[in-house]
Design an enzyme around this catalytic site. Structure first.
Site, PDB file in Angstrom:
ATOM      1  N   LYS B  79     -61.120 -10.797 -35.668  1.00 46.13           N
ATOM      2  CA  LYS B  79     -59.664 -10.746 -35.851  1.00 46.13           C
ATOM      3  C   LYS B  79     -59.275 -11.788 -36.893  1.00 46.13           C
ATOM      4  O   LYS B  79     -59.831 -12.894 -36.909  1.00 46.13           O
ATOM      5  CB  LYS B  79     -58.987 -11.039 -34.513  1.00 46.13           C
ATOM      6  CG  LYS B  79     -57.480 -10.864 -34.508  1.00 46.13           C
ATOM      7  CD  LYS B  79     -56.918 -11.088 -33.108  1.00 46.13           C
ATOM      8  CE  LYS B  79     -55.429 -10.856 -33.027  1.00 46.13           C
ATOM      9  NZ  LYS B  79     -54.907 -11.067 -31.650  1.00 46.13           N
ATOM     10  N   SER B 154     -52.048  -7.355 -29.937  1.00 47.73           N
ATOM     11  CA  SER B 154     -52.110  -7.597 -31.358  1.00 47.73           C
ATOM     12  C   SER B 154     -53.501  -7.438 -31.964  1.00 47.73           C
ATOM     13  O   SER B 154     -53.625  -7.320 -33.178  1.00 47.73           O
ATOM     14  CB  SER B 154     -51.595  -9.003 -31.653  1.00 47.73           C
ATOM     15  OG  SER B 154     -52.446  -9.974 -31.090  1.00 47.73           O
ATOM     16  N   SER B 178     -53.255  -9.191 -25.656  1.00 52.48           N
ATOM     17  CA  SER B 178     -53.646  -8.732 -26.994  1.00 52.48           C
ATOM     18  C   SER B 178     -55.111  -8.350 -27.173  1.00 52.48           C
ATOM     19  O   SER B 178     -55.475  -7.821 -28.224  1.00 52.48           O
ATOM     20  CB  SER B 178     -53.277  -9.790 -28.030  1.00 52.48           C
ATOM     21  OG  SER B 178     -51.897  -9.753 -28.292  1.00 52.48           O
TER      22      SER B 178
END
Lengths: 95, 486
Positions: B79, B154, B178
């Site tokens: 990420k 996210s 997330s």
């Protein structure tokens, strides 16, 4: 109405944000909706309840005061938008 | 069977027996990305040359018969809020469009020690704020199961990349769901460890008392191996827990006899899609058949978690994001009139809508006159929510429910309504506030879209969470299904 346009302008100033007129209006409405929803918390009696800032039983974590290798000046400045003589450069603070 | 369908341990063995090379695995990943990412949009920065060079070095090591790391040669995606030395790290924000970190996050170092190969940096909601990946300043991510739908967020890029077979595993970060929610929407496994188990050093901070890094993978066993590689105390993170790290793979026994499971009635009540509920009840039958017992329990403060969370997380974010001022890194606004103008315009031009909204909410909640009414109140409610979990865990080993109230929604469907968007996290947020570990595993499909089962454990009891998840997975085949991508 809890939050006014004036409140939003004040908070934007605290947060160092420039909001357009349209943004100010939009955020006033949205923040009111969110805070209204958050008012739900007042249904709960919390007198005497300790606040939780953190779930771990950790307090001050100390380490020995030893000299370690740190980043070089070149590395520290590698992402600087502007630099001069090994320092970050910004507009003059005092005239 | 394609390479991608293999477990990490199978790949490890294939590498050891020279049936496949690291370079082949990396090329396989890169080809898949080149073929599919125009549709998916999972990647923000590709580390093509770095990965290819890394692969050559590892293949050489393989030839020398040297000892191999735990994740030797396995292509991974990160990420884009984990800093990588020399590799652009944007947090999916325009503000960090040009940011090339000069150091590695601790998790990145640990993956390097485990000898995995970083393929690239994955798309996300800007600064991890969002639940649909539509808040990326670059481009949205699309759900590999249905390109008209969101992958969740996210960590949407991380979940979509694993589901689409672009990487063999990924790291995500979870503040209010997330990791788990996008894993559920994309039909993969996502594990949020106990707060403090994995170092946050080098994770760009959103809400420091909640942020936690964890694996996203195709199956539970893979998640256990990745967790093994990244967990453990780090003196660079003062909130990193100093606990012994068990052998997580020893939990993968398939035996859950006698395990006591609490099922919160609040997690199967109003607002939960009936299809989702049905799949969770089916999953509980599987646990029953394996000899576990489950009973209905209550987490009475569930309904208050979203309010408390948005006040606390936004407050912490408003403070954490003060560092983005256009002085030391990031994009600086042109021709500033003075220093204040430089701060204000750099931030206003660099941040997207949702980030500004949360900074505003947090600044308001922390401002003079409102601190007690909002911030402190939310912290007290956090205590009540944590006590809910403590009480259930006195009698039960695990808590099980859905990961999200619905399956993946359509792009654009909720983008104008922040409050509705926030309610997608209603079942993951309480777990984050309590700081306990939880995994999302695929438990079926509703109208062709994956449904996630959330298994929640006691603090630092990832072992029991993994044991139950692995046992469930071994009785079902939902995790073996792959989206049809051209």
């Amino acid at each position: 109405m809890g939050i006014t346009v004036k409140d939003v302008e004040h908070v934007a100033n605290l947060a160092r944000l420039d909001l357009s007129e349209q943004e100010t209006e939009q955020f006033t409405g949205q923040l009111n909706a969110i805070l209204q929803y958050a008012d739900k918390l007042n249904e709960l009696e919390t007198t005497g309840v300790e606040p939780t800032s953190h779930v771990l039983p950790l307090f001050n974590v100390m380490r020995d005061d030893e000299v370690h290798v740190s980043l070089s000046i070149e590395e520290v400045l590698a992402n600087a938008p502007e630099e001069e003589d090994g320092q970050f450069k910004v507009p003059a603070v005092f005239e | 069977m394609s390479l991608f369908d293999l477990r990490l341990t199978d790949l490890h063995n294939k590498l050891a027996h020279r049936e496949v090379s690291v370079s082949e695995l990396v090329e396989h990943s890169l080809n898949r990305i080149h073929r599919t990412d125009e549709q998916i949009g999972a990647f923000l920065t590709l580390n093509q040359e770095g990965a290819q060079e890394g692969a050559i070095a590892l293949d050489k090591q393989l030839g020398n018969g040297e000892e191999r790391g735990l994740l030797f040669g396995l292509p991974a995606g990160l990420k884009d809020n984990m800093v990588t030395q020399g590799l652009r790290t944007t947090c999916a924000s325009k503000f960090l469009e040009n940011y090339i970190p000069v150091h590695d996050a601790t998790v990145v170092k640990r993956l390097r020690t485990a000898q995995s190969v970083t393929i690239g940096k994955l798309n996300m909601d800007e600064f991890a704020m969002g639940g649909s990946n539509e808040n990326s300043a670059y481009h949205p991510v699309r759900n590999p199961w249905d390109l008209t739908r969101v992958p969740g967020g996210s960590s949407g890029g991380s979940a979509a990349a694993v589901a689409a077979g672009q990487v063999y595993f990924a790291l995500g970060s979870d503040t209010g769901g997330s990791i788990r929610q996008p894993a559920a929407y994309c039909g993969v496994v996502g594990l949020k460890p106990t707060y403090g188990l994995v170092s946050r050093f080098g994770l760009v901070a959103f809400a420091s008392s909640l942020d936690q890094i964890g694996p996203i993978s195709k199956n539970v066993e893979d998640a256990a191996y990745v967790l093994q590689a990244i967990a453990g105390h780090d003196e660079m993170d003062s909130t990193s827990a100093n606990v012994n790290i068990p052998d997580y793979t020893s939990a993968l026994t398939g035996d859950v006899r006698g395990l006591r499971i609490g099922v919160p009635k609040e997690y199967l009540g109003q607002g939960i899609n009936p299809n989702v509920k049905e799949h969770v009840l089916e999953a509980l039958k599987v646990f029953e058949a394996m000899g576990a017992v489950w009973e209905e329990v209550s987490l009475p403060h569930t309904d208050y978690a979203v309010s408390a969370y948005y006040l606390l997380a936004s407050s912490e974010a408003s403070s954490n994001l003060a560092r983005f001022d256009g002085v030391r890194y990031g994009v600086r606004a042109g021709d500033p009139a003075n220093l204040m103008d430089l701060y204000r315009r750099s931030r206003s031009e660099g941040f997207g809508d949702e980030v500004k909204r949360r900074i505003m909410l947090g600044t308001y909640a922390l401002s003079s006159g409102y601190y007690d009414a909002y911030y402190k109140k939310a912290q007290q409610v956090r205590t009540l929510i944590k006590r809910d979990f403590d009480q259930v865990f006195e009698k039960y080993d695990l808590i099980i429910g859905p990961t999200a109230p619905t399956t993946a929604f359509r792009l654009g469907e909720q983008v104008d309504d922040p409050l509705t968007m926030y309610l997608n996290d209603i079942l993951t947020i309480p777990v984050s506030l309590a700081g306990v570990p939880a995994i999302s595993v695929p438990c079926g499909f509703a109208e062709g879209l994956p449904v996630g089962l959330q298994i929640i454990g006691k603090p630092f009891d990832e072992t029991t969470v993994l044991r139950a998840a692995y046992a469930y997975e071994s009785q079902t085949d939902h995790h073996t299904r792959r989206p049809a991508l051209s």
